[in-house]
Design a protein around this motif. Structure first.
Motif, PDB file in Angstrom:
ATOM      1  N   ILE A 116       0.865  -1.179   0.000  1.00  0.00           N
ATOM      2  CA  ILE A 116       0.000   0.000   0.000  1.00  0.00           C
ATOM      3  C   ILE A 116       0.899   1.224   0.000  1.00  0.00           C
ATOM      4  O   ILE A 116       1.695   1.409   0.926  1.00  0.00           O
ATOM      5  CB  ILE A 116      -0.934   0.019   1.219  1.00  0.00           C
ATOM      6  N   ALA A 120      -5.083  -1.040   5.306  1.00  0.00           N
ATOM      7  CA  ALA A 120      -4.161  -2.081   5.767  1.00  0.00           C
ATOM      8  C   ALA A 120      -4.769  -2.887   6.908  1.00  0.00           C
ATOM      9  O   ALA A 120      -4.744  -4.127   6.904  1.00  0.00           O
ATOM     10  CB  ALA A 120      -2.837  -1.447   6.202  1.00  0.00           C
ATOM     11  N   ILE A 179       1.742  -7.601   4.230  1.00  0.00           N
ATOM     12  CA  ILE A 179       1.326  -6.251   3.855  1.00  0.00           C
ATOM     13  C   ILE A 179       2.413  -5.267   4.246  1.00  0.00           C
ATOM     14  O   ILE A 179       2.875  -5.256   5.396  1.00  0.00           O
ATOM     15  CB  ILE A 179       0.002  -5.865   4.543  1.00  0.00           C
ATOM     16  N   LEU A 226       3.246  -1.154   4.196  1.00  0.00           N
ATOM     17  CA  LEU A 226       2.734   0.208   4.021  1.00  0.00           C
ATOM     18  C   LEU A 226       3.932   1.133   3.803  1.00  0.00           C
ATOM     19  O   LEU A 226       4.818   1.220   4.646  1.00  0.00           O
ATOM     20  CB  LEU A 226       1.941   0.638   5.259  1.00  0.00           C
ATOM     21  N   ILE A 265       1.864  -5.809  10.136  1.00  0.00           N
ATOM     22  CA  ILE A 265       2.018  -4.983   8.934  1.00  0.00           C
ATOM     23  C   ILE A 265       3.352  -4.265   9.002  1.00  0.00           C
ATOM     24  O   ILE A 265       3.683  -3.615  10.001  1.00  0.00           O
ATOM     25  CB  ILE A 265       0.869  -3.959   8.831  1.00  0.00           C
TER      26      ILE A 265
END
Length: 439
Positions: free
Chosen positions: A179, A190, A216, A218, A246
């Motif tokens: 992302i 997220a 994931i 970010l 994350i």
């Protein structure tokens, strides 16, 4: 029963864009002045509150159930609705052109049309800004529209299913998702994806375990995520993301997006079967054709009364840049669009009644920010008036207050009573646990 209007019978106000600000403005004006004066234009037949699109993308919100029909809202609030994509604006003739509307099979439902106006209000919202990053427009998905959200949801489900199948032969198979953008949209998406993926894997993917098989990352170019908000909020959000597994990369600028990776300016490559772009906004391309001044982000420059240099063209929301303080412009937030709609409702009521328009300028009041960090958590700051300090809130309280913003929007566009508002609040509370759309 609609109040009796004392409006000039010849005055026509056309509002283009049925987002938070445009729809609230049409509803407020329609309830007082009626459909002969107020027309709302939007390219879609249904309204979705844009701050909830990250939930639609994760599958925890069904856009087909959440959507409010513009025709229904027009009937309830006393304005006219015209569906169609804005194609052109002729400021000399004071008319706009709407493109034809076709169904899924390509058959024309509504023809190309022209609508005349006396006052035009542009509430077109914004589009994603890729900042000329190579490959971003081609390979990254955005959250500009409900179609984008649905596309991402289906692509995500397909990718999870492929990993589930691949695990049989390759135990190390996983889904890498990047992302780009550590603002509210990126952070909320997220967290929502982590919660949704647990539900999906539990119900339909026996070999896929989100905590093991979903990675994931970010990516944020600023030194911290949620950089526009107080540092305390940023720290709390970072801790929450880390707890969920994350990876947060700050001071990290993206140099290129490919079909399988996100490349950074410092030479790294982050694996990415999926890339969601939430890194910035810009004004819709159509604005460049109006001959009106734009800022560097392609937004209409308006004065403190939300007026463009053309006295018959006003603007509100993300498509415009209104002056604020210290040389800054009003931030692109739902609360700003709500306040601007309130201001323009008074201004346009005076214009309709041929009375003096309010002399006071529009002044943005920052009431704080709330960020959803999952179904049972959130963080935010509420800007209080005591000593000019903000109140930090977190956890379930922040999440409930975040949900109340959605309720306030529904109350504004539905014109409902306090009793009905409480009933709607109970309905929204039923969404407090994730229910993921699996098809």
């Amino acid at each position: 029963m609609m109040p009796r209007s004392t409006s000039d019978p010849s005055e026509r106000i056309v509002i283009v864009g049925g987002g938070a600000g445009g729809l609230e403005l049409a509803s407020k004006l329609g309830r007082v002045h009626g459909r002969q004066h107020i027309t709302l234009v939007d390219s879609r037949p249904f309204h979705i509150w844009k701050p909830s699109l990250h939930e639609a993308a994760a599958g925890t919100l069904d856009i087909h159930q959440e959507g409010l029909s513009y025709l229904m809202l027009a009937h309830m609030n006393g304005f006219s609705f015209a569906q169609g994509r804005l194609e052109a604006i002729d400021r000399d003739r004071r008319q706009i052109t709407l493109d034809a509307v076709s169904d899924a099979q390509g058959h024309e439902v509504l023809p190309r049309r022209e609508l005349a106006y006396d006052t035009l209000v542009l509430a077109l919202g914004s589009t994603s800004n890729f900042f000329n990053t190579p490959g971003a427009a081609e390979y990254a998905v955005t959250l500009d529209t409900t179609e984008n959200a649905e596309q991402f949801r289906l692509t995500m489900l397909k990718a999870m299913a492929q990993v589930d199948l691949a695990k049989v032969r390759n135990p190390s198979a996983r889904l890498d998702l990047v992302i780009v953008g550590g603002g509210a949209t990126g952070v909320e998406l997220a967290v929502e994806l982590v919660e949704a993926s647990h539900v999906v894997s539990a119900y339909g993917l026996p070999n896929f375990r989100a905590e093991r098989d979903l990675a994931i990352t970010l990516v944020e170019g600023a030194p911290r995520i949620l950089s526009a908000l107080p540092e305390k909020i940023s720290v709390a959000a970072t801790n929450r993301l880390t707890e969920l597994g994350i990876s947060v990369e700050t001071s990290c600028r993206v140099s290129e997006v490919t079909s399988s990776t996100v490349r950074t300016a410092d030479g790294r490559e982050i694996p990415a079967q999926l890339c969601m772009w939430a890194a910035g906004i810009q004004g819709p391309a159509l604005l460049a054709d109006l001959g009106l001044p734009l800022n560097k982000l392609g937004q209409l420059e308006v004065n403190e009364r939300l007026e463009t240099p053309d006295p018959n063209v006003l603007a509100l929301g993300d498509c415009c840049a209104a002056p604020w303080r210290e040389g800054r412009t009003v931030p692109a937030r739902a609360q700003a669009a709500h306040q601007e709609a309130d201001y323009l409702a008074k201004k346009l009521t005076a214009r309709l009644r041929r009375t003096a328009e309010p002399a006071e300028p529009y002044v943005y009041q920052d009431h704080g920010s709330l960020v959803s960090l999952g179904q049972d958590a959130g963080v935010g700051s509420l800007m209080g008036k005591l000593a000019g300090r903000g109140l930090f809130v977190s956890g379930t309280l922040a999440r409930l207050m975040y949900m109340s913003l959605h309720l306030m929007h529904h109350k504004a566009v539905l014109g409902i009573s306090r009793t009905a508002s409480l009933a709607l609040a109970r309905l929204l509370m039923r969404r407090a646990r994730p229910r993921v759309k699996l098809h």
